[in-house]
Design a protein around this motif. Structure first.
Motif, PDB file in Angstrom:
ATOM      1  N   GLN A 343       0.881  -1.159   0.000  1.00  0.00           N
ATOM      2  CA  GLN A 343       0.000   0.000   0.000  1.00  0.00           C
ATOM      3  C   GLN A 343       0.921   1.212   0.000  1.00  0.00           C
ATOM      4  OE1 GLN A 343      -0.597   2.064   3.276  1.00  0.00           O
ATOM      5  NE2 GLN A 343       1.476   1.240   3.469  1.00  0.00           N
ATOM      6  N   PHE A 344       0.397   2.428   0.011  1.00  0.00           N
ATOM      7  CA  PHE A 344       1.259   3.561  -0.281  1.00  0.00           C
ATOM      8  C   PHE A 344       1.217   4.668   0.773  1.00  0.00           C
ATOM      9  CE2 PHE A 344       0.553   1.257  -4.144  1.00  0.00           C
ATOM     10  CZ  PHE A 344       1.854   1.092  -4.612  1.00  0.00           C
ATOM     11  N   ASP A 345       0.604   4.363   1.915  1.00  0.00           N
ATOM     12  CA  ASP A 345       0.723   5.253   3.069  1.00  0.00           C
ATOM     13  C   ASP A 345       2.033   4.919   3.777  1.00  0.00           C
ATOM     14  OD1 ASP A 345       0.232   7.102   5.037  1.00  0.00           O
ATOM     15  OD2 ASP A 345      -1.752   6.318   5.576  1.00  0.00           O
ATOM     16  N   TYR A 346       2.375   5.700   4.822  1.00  0.00           N
ATOM     17  CA  TYR A 346       3.635   5.429   5.521  1.00  0.00           C
ATOM     18  C   TYR A 346       3.614   4.045   6.153  1.00  0.00           C
ATOM     19  CZ  TYR A 346       7.793   6.180   8.345  1.00  0.00           C
ATOM     20  OH  TYR A 346       9.055   6.060   8.887  1.00  0.00           O
ATOM     21  N   ASP A 347       2.521   3.703   6.830  1.00  0.00           N
ATOM     22  CA  ASP A 347       2.344   2.383   7.420  1.00  0.00           C
ATOM     23  C   ASP A 347       1.009   1.810   6.994  1.00  0.00           C
ATOM     24  OD1 ASP A 347       4.734   2.013   8.978  1.00  0.00           O
ATOM     25  OD2 ASP A 347       3.977   3.527  10.372  1.00  0.00           O
ATOM     26  N   ALA A 348       0.958   0.492   6.925  1.00  0.00           N
ATOM     27  CA  ALA A 348      -0.286  -0.198   6.561  1.00  0.00           C
ATOM     28  C   ALA A 348      -1.146  -0.417   7.795  1.00  0.00           C
ATOM     29  CB  ALA A 348       0.047  -1.547   5.921  1.00  0.00           C
ATOM     30  N   PRO A 349      -2.455  -0.641   7.612  1.00  0.00           N
ATOM     31  CA  PRO A 349      -3.294  -1.053   8.748  1.00  0.00           C
ATOM     32  C   PRO A 349      -2.732  -2.340   9.362  1.00  0.00           C
ATOM     33  CG  PRO A 349      -4.626  -0.504   6.835  1.00  0.00           C
ATOM     34  CD  PRO A 349      -3.217  -0.535   6.362  1.00  0.00           C
ATOM     35  N   ILE A 350      -3.080  -2.563  10.624  1.00  0.00           N
ATOM     36  CA  ILE A 350      -2.484  -3.675  11.364  1.00  0.00           C
ATOM     37  C   ILE A 350      -3.566  -4.613  11.886  1.00  0.00           C
ATOM     38  CG2 ILE A 350      -1.172  -4.284  13.447  1.00  0.00           C
ATOM     39  CD1 ILE A 350       0.386  -1.694  13.098  1.00  0.00           C
ATOM     40  N   ASP A 351      -3.284  -5.901  11.783  1.00  0.00           N
ATOM     41  CA  ASP A 351      -4.109  -6.919  12.438  1.00  0.00           C
ATOM     42  C   ASP A 351      -3.434  -7.285  13.754  1.00  0.00           C
ATOM     43  OD1 ASP A 351      -5.737  -6.934  10.227  1.00  0.00           O
ATOM     44  OD2 ASP A 351      -4.948  -8.806   9.403  1.00  0.00           O
ATOM     45  N   PHE A 352      -4.078  -6.947  14.877  1.00  0.00           N
ATOM     46  CA  PHE A 352      -3.518  -7.232  16.191  1.00  0.00           C
ATOM     47  C   PHE A 352      -4.069  -8.556  16.717  1.00  0.00           C
ATOM     48  CE2 PHE A 352      -3.020  -2.595  16.062  1.00  0.00           C
ATOM     49  CZ  PHE A 352      -1.723  -2.454  16.535  1.00  0.00           C
ATOM     50  N   TYR A 353      -3.167  -9.421  17.151  1.00  0.00           N
ATOM     51  CA  TYR A 353      -3.535 -10.690  17.756  1.00  0.00           C
ATOM     52  C   TYR A 353      -3.160 -10.664  19.234  1.00  0.00           C
ATOM     53  CZ  TYR A 353      -4.126 -12.637  13.070  1.00  0.00           C
ATOM     54  OH  TYR A 353      -4.550 -12.883  11.786  1.00  0.00           O
ATOM     55  N   LEU A 354      -4.025 -11.200  20.054  1.00  0.00           N
ATOM     56  CA  LEU A 354      -3.748 -11.344  21.480  1.00  0.00           C
ATOM     57  C   LEU A 354      -3.158 -12.738  21.691  1.00  0.00           C
ATOM     58  CD1 LEU A 354      -4.112  -9.558  24.000  1.00  0.00           C
ATOM     59  CD2 LEU A 354      -6.220 -10.815  24.457  1.00  0.00           C
ATOM     60  N   GLN A 355      -1.990 -12.782  22.299  1.00  0.00           N
ATOM     61  CA  GLN A 355      -1.280 -14.049  22.465  1.00  0.00           C
ATOM     62  C   GLN A 355      -1.018 -14.339  23.939  1.00  0.00           C
ATOM     63  OE1 GLN A 355       3.259 -15.262  21.763  1.00  0.00           O
ATOM     64  NE2 GLN A 355       2.203 -14.898  19.841  1.00  0.00           N
ATOM     65  N   ASP A 356      -1.261 -15.561  24.351  1.00  0.00           N
ATOM     66  CA  ASP A 356      -0.878 -16.031  25.681  1.00  0.00           C
ATOM     67  C   ASP A 356       0.622 -16.284  25.643  1.00  0.00           C
ATOM     68  OD1 ASP A 356      -0.204 -18.025  27.788  1.00  0.00           O
ATOM     69  OD2 ASP A 356      -2.348 -17.887  28.230  1.00  0.00           O
ATOM     70  N   VAL A 357       1.382 -15.604  26.493  1.00  0.00           N
ATOM     71  CA  VAL A 357       2.827 -15.672  26.390  1.00  0.00           C
ATOM     72  C   VAL A 357       3.370 -17.052  26.741  1.00  0.00           C
ATOM     73  CG1 VAL A 357       3.034 -13.205  26.886  1.00  0.00           C
ATOM     74  CG2 VAL A 357       3.273 -14.858  28.735  1.00  0.00           C
ATOM     75  N   VAL A 358       2.611 -17.847  27.509  1.00  0.00           N
ATOM     76  CA  VAL A 358       3.085 -19.169  27.914  1.00  0.00           C
ATOM     77  C   VAL A 358       2.681 -20.244  26.913  1.00  0.00           C
ATOM     78  CG1 VAL A 358       2.995 -20.949  29.698  1.00  0.00           C
ATOM     79  CG2 VAL A 358       3.105 -18.538  30.350  1.00  0.00           C
ATOM     80  N   THR A 359       1.416 -20.274  26.544  1.00  0.00           N
ATOM     81  CA  THR A 359       0.930 -21.326  25.660  1.00  0.00           C
ATOM     82  C   THR A 359       1.102 -20.992  24.192  1.00  0.00           C
ATOM     83  OG1 THR A 359      -1.332 -20.476  25.513  1.00  0.00           O
ATOM     84  CG2 THR A 359      -0.797 -21.903  27.394  1.00  0.00           C
ATOM     85  N   GLY A 360       1.150 -19.700  23.877  1.00  0.00           N
ATOM     86  CA  GLY A 360       1.254 -19.283  22.483  1.00  0.00           C
ATOM     87  C   GLY A 360      -0.065 -19.214  21.757  1.00  0.00           C
ATOM     88  N   SER A 361      -1.161 -19.528  22.410  1.00  0.00           N
ATOM     89  CA  SER A 361      -2.468 -19.453  21.761  1.00  0.00           C
ATOM     90  C   SER A 361      -2.785 -18.009  21.383  1.00  0.00           C
ATOM     91  CB  SER A 361      -3.551 -20.008  22.683  1.00  0.00           C
ATOM     92  OG  SER A 361      -3.655 -19.238  23.863  1.00  0.00           O
ATOM     93  N   GLN A 362      -3.447 -17.817  20.250  1.00  0.00           N
ATOM     94  CA  GLN A 362      -3.698 -16.485  19.725  1.00  0.00           C
ATOM     95  C   GLN A 362      -5.146 -16.337  19.294  1.00  0.00           C
ATOM     96  OE1 GLN A 362      -1.052 -16.252  16.408  1.00  0.00           O
ATOM     97  NE2 GLN A 362       0.754 -15.768  17.639  1.00  0.00           N
ATOM     98  N   ARG A 363      -5.593 -15.076  19.319  1.00  0.00           N
ATOM     99  CA  ARG A 363      -6.879 -14.748  18.703  1.00  0.00           C
ATOM    100  C   ARG A 363      -6.799 -13.339  18.131  1.00  0.00           C
ATOM    101  NH1 ARG A 363      -8.587 -14.535  24.372  1.00  0.00           N
ATOM    102  NH2 ARG A 363      -9.272 -12.428  24.973  1.00  0.00           N
TER     103      ARG A 363
END
Length: 849
Positions: A343-363
């Motif tokens: 894309q051509f803006d300075y930064d692209a939109p972001i998909d944020f995932y929440l991650q459990d730091v121990v198990t690694g599970s994400q949503r």
């Protein structure tokens, strides 16, 4: 001129009563800056310093009520310590402890790093600074050495201030400052230590060693348990990975002491492309940016280690190279900024995932969220994420995995309507969070709102809109003399401190739920640097253009006292004054400008004027400016006013697609307003700008002959070549500047080629009739110096007079002292020749072969 002028002169009668000296370049060295304001916890003492360009600084400590003061020539880094003691470094680098009651002092020479252990009233210092390993000293304020540990390279005082971890001959020790005779040996095998970190409550410490066999260690104080991270024990430790400590992967311990975080970076392997760069329009990024990122392979990744369970996993990876640990450090937001490229803006939109730091599970919790972090905030307890989307503030409840609109029913705008650049709209951001994550505080144009996270209410806390006052929260850490663990929590039950600004006044207010906002100090000056003790004593800085900064102390009784006045020599010199005025552009938009009057102003005389432009500058009308040769862009208001010039700083309002035309319109409107009321010679007006202001200057001189001379520094001059370029600093295609940001084109080049041509200064180079100076630096990584060179070569081909100053090794702003002095002097000569008729400088003369 007339009534307002009489008021201004009446306010400063001394100007008319005493003959003042003319300020010259030789006098600039007398001017200094007021800095480093500190306030003792009991409010009895205040410290500040005068810093000079020569480096000959002076540190002052004064009693806030009594006529008792200390002066330390060359003193720096002053700090108040326990029991009325003050610690600072003298001009030779020694640490000096002063007893403020008796005036006696003790000097500790040859000290490197040192810390005040406030809760024990002790100093912890590293002696023999500069050697491979020095002595660690634990010293009383009276100078008694309680403990000496030789051959130390690292030490760290605990957050509580009662424990110290340090090395000794490669071993790692733990010192209890209350029981120094019984150090604990944490690591007995000699090592070289890179860094160490404490748990937030001081219950444990982690450390990182150096060398090819580097490892992480973790020690629990109460349990006296020591753990070692051995990467060989974990099959999922990255192959060829090395432990790495950097700002993005700092060694840290979770608040509960269960998890240790550290960085891992792969060994970098040189990429051999066979001497051929492959640029593909389908690539996510232009080749230089892609090369710099290298698929995120070279970026340090964050790892988490559970010492008690001996578990390990990588928190960030090539797939999710970025992370933000949430409070409590059990969850993290992870993301890949490349997901929605190209894309051509300075930064692209972001998909944020929440991650459990121990198990690694994400949503996935936020899809295509704006990369603008003013539109997002994590609560202090880590239970919520506030975010701005679809013109409203929303809350994401992490525990319930639900989203809630907090402002949809208000019918109120939280958008920053004063932001007139192209691209996404801006908002006024999150101000903070209340206790227990009960509410998120957000700003609108004037006020602070409390939005309950459960959606039950939305309350406006202040009434700034009605009074025309912009209120902004001052975090406790910025004004409290002693920080507390609750600094991140906004406690509305105990009241808060607010920064307050109007077009003509500034200051600070206290706020509580019963009385609302009540002024602490609020006056027609620039007020800053507010600090307050728990006893109610406060200090702040007061200044105006004609008033060099003062340090003011306010007692709980309400009594004000000037405790430090900078640049008292100013009273012996002719000095100018300033005002803020209103005007309208051709679209009848209300605008403001700042006008600075020449020193020794005489209304019966006619003066030249220099106009300095950027976007909005009128807010600087009450800022004091030291005269100096050390100016990164050569421009200095006080240099000019003391040399007999008016200086004008106008505000500019923009229409998308017409940044150049908008600048011409607003600048000429401001000048016409000044000419109608002030004794400015319309034939002796100069124009100057730097960066975006340099672009505006270049464009304006192609559209009007109003100016007798102009100076453009490091600006854009060719929209076509600049649009089709890659930034030297960020390695990104410069389309973002035009379609989504400051240059305000709003559309791609090929959707409206004519728009780009009509706003590009080089298009109209044949129309330039104004004597024109260009300058830039060869190492400018923000705007390629070739942009200035292009315009110079265009004028050369057209046979029009122009001088380009190209500073070798200079950046976007000139940082070398010799460059700063050179550009400042040359600008002065330029103005004096074209606006005052002074003799022509030698450097104006072309070569003769």
């Amino acid at each position: 001129m007339k009534k307002l002028l009489l008021i201004l002169l009446a306010a400063c009668p001394v100007w008319a009563q005493v003959a003042k000296k003319q300020l010259t370049e030789a006098d600039y060295s007398l001017w200094h800056t007021l800095e480093q304001e500190q306030l003792s916890e009991d409010g009895n003492w205040v410290s500040y310093s005068f810093t000079y360009a020569s480096g000959k600084d002076t540190l002052f400590v004064k009693h806030t009520q009594k006529a008792k003061a200390y002066t330390f020539a060359g003193g720096t880094d002053g700090r108040f310590a326990a029991n009325n003691h003050f610690v600072y470094r003298d001009g030779n680098g020694a640490v000096v402890v002063v007893n403020l009651k008796t005036g006696t002092s003790i000097k500790h020479p040859n000290i490197g790093n040192y810390k005040l252990a406030l809760h024990t009233g002790l100093l912890v210092m590293h002696e023999n600074f500069g050697t491979a390993a020095g002595d660690l000293l634990v010293v009383t304020m009276g100078g008694k050495v309680l403990k000496r540990i030789p051959r130390t390279t690292l030490f760290l005082v605990s957050p509580v201030g009662d424990q110290v971890v340090c090395d000794y001959d490669g071993q790692l020790l733990l010192l209890d400052l209350n029981h120094l005779d019984h150090p604990i040996l944490i690591e007995s095998k000699p090592q070289q230590y890179h860094s160490a970190v404490w748990q937030s409550n001081g219950a444990s410490v982690a450390y990182l060693t150096n060398g090819p066999d580097a490892y992480v260690g973790y020690y629990q104080l109460a349990e006296k348990k020591h753990f070692i991270f051995d990467k060989k024990q974990f099959v999922d430790f990255p192959k060829d990975g090395e432990l790495y400590n950097a700002s993005v992967t700092e060694l840290s311990i979770s608040d509960d002491g269960q998890r240790v975080f550290f960085g891992v970076k792969p060994k970098q392997v040189a990429v051999d492309n066979g001497g051929v760069q492959v640029w593909n329009t389908a690539d996510k990024l232009p080749f230089p940016r892609k090369l710099a990122i290298n698929g995120w392979k070279d970026r340090a990744k964050l790892a988490v280690w559970l010492p008690l369970q001996q578990q390990f996993r990588m928190l960030t990876t090539v797939t999710f190279p970025y992370q933000e640990l949430l409070p409590g450090q059990q969850l993290a937001l992870v993301y890949d900024p490349m997901t929605h490229e190209p894309q051509f803006d300075y930064d692209a939109p972001i998909d944020f995932y929440l991650q459990d730091v121990v198990t690694g599970s994400q949503r996935l919790v936020l899809a295509k969220q704006s990369p603008d972090r003013t539109k997002m905030g994590v609560s202090t307890q880590g239970d919520y994420i506030a975010y701005f989307k679809d013109k409203d503030w929303w809350i994401y409840d992490i525990k319930r995995d639900t989203h809630r609109n907090l402002t949809g029913l208000l019918g109120h705008s939280f958008v920053d309507h004063s932001y007139d650049r192209s691209g996404d709209e801006r908002v006024w951001s999150v101000a903070g969070w209340t206790a227990n994550d009960d509410a998120v505080l957000v700003y609108d144009a004037y006020d602070i709102w409390s939005l309950k996270t459960d959606g039950s209410s939305a309350v406006r806390l202040t009434r700034g809109k009605e009074e025309g006052i912009v209120f902004r929260l001052v975090p406790q850490k910025d004004y409290k003399t002693i920080g507390t663990p609750t600094d991140k929590v906004v406690d509305l039950t105990k009241g808060i401190v607010l920064k307050a600004v109007t077009p003509d006044k500034s200051g600070y207010f206290s706020w509580n739920s019963k009385s609302g906002a009540q002024p602490i100090v609020f006056e027609p000056n620039r007020i800053s640097g507010f600090k307050r003790t728990n006893t109610g004593v406060s200090i702040f800085i007061r200044e105006h253009y004609h008033l060099s900064p003062q340090l003011i102390v306010k007692q709980p009784s309400g009594k004000f006292k000037v405790i430090g006045q900078s640049n008292e020599q100013q009273k012996y010199y002719a000095w100018g004054f300033s005002k803020r005025f209103s005007y309208e552009n051709s679209k009848v938009q209300p605008l403001r400008g700042a006008l600075f009057y020449p020193a020794g102003y005489d209304a019966t005389k006619s003066y030249p004027m220099v106009v300095h432009i950027y976007e909005h500058l009128s807010q600087y009308y009450n800022q004091y400016v030291n005269p100096t040769l050390q100016n990164e862009d050569g421009f200095n208001i006080s240099n000019l006013t003391t040399q007999g010039y008016f200086v004008l700083l106008p505000d500019i309002a923009y229409e998308e697609g017409k940044p150049g035309v908008s600048a011409v319109d607003c600048v000429t409107a401001a000048i016409n307003e000044v000419l109608a009321h002030e004794s400015v010679d319309k034939k002796r007006i100069g124009l100057i700008g730097h960066s975006f202001g340099g672009y505006e200057t270049s464009f304006i001189v192609t559209q009007t002959n109003l100016f007798a001379a102009a100076i453009s520094g490091a600006g854009f001059n060719d929209f076509i070549s600049s649009y089709l370029s890659v930034g030297l600093n960020n390695k990104k295609q410069d389309t973002w500047r035009y379609e989504f940001n400051q240059l305000r084109m709003g559309v791609p080049l090929f959707d409206n080629f004519e728009r780009y041509l009509q706003n590009s200064p080089v298009t109209f180079a044949p129309k330039v009739n104004t004597p024109f100076l260009l300058w830039t630096g060869t190492d400018d990584s923000a705007i390629d110096y070739r942009q200035s060179l292009e315009f110079h070569l265009a004028l050369r081909r057209l046979g029009k007079p122009n001088i380009l100053l190209l500073y070798e090794g200079g950046g976007h702003g000139l940082t070398k002292a010799e460059h700063q002095a050179d550009i400042t002097r040359r600008m002065s000569q330029w103005w004096d020749y074209y606006l005052k008729g002074a003799p022509k400088p030698d450097w104006f003369t072309p070569d003769t072969f």
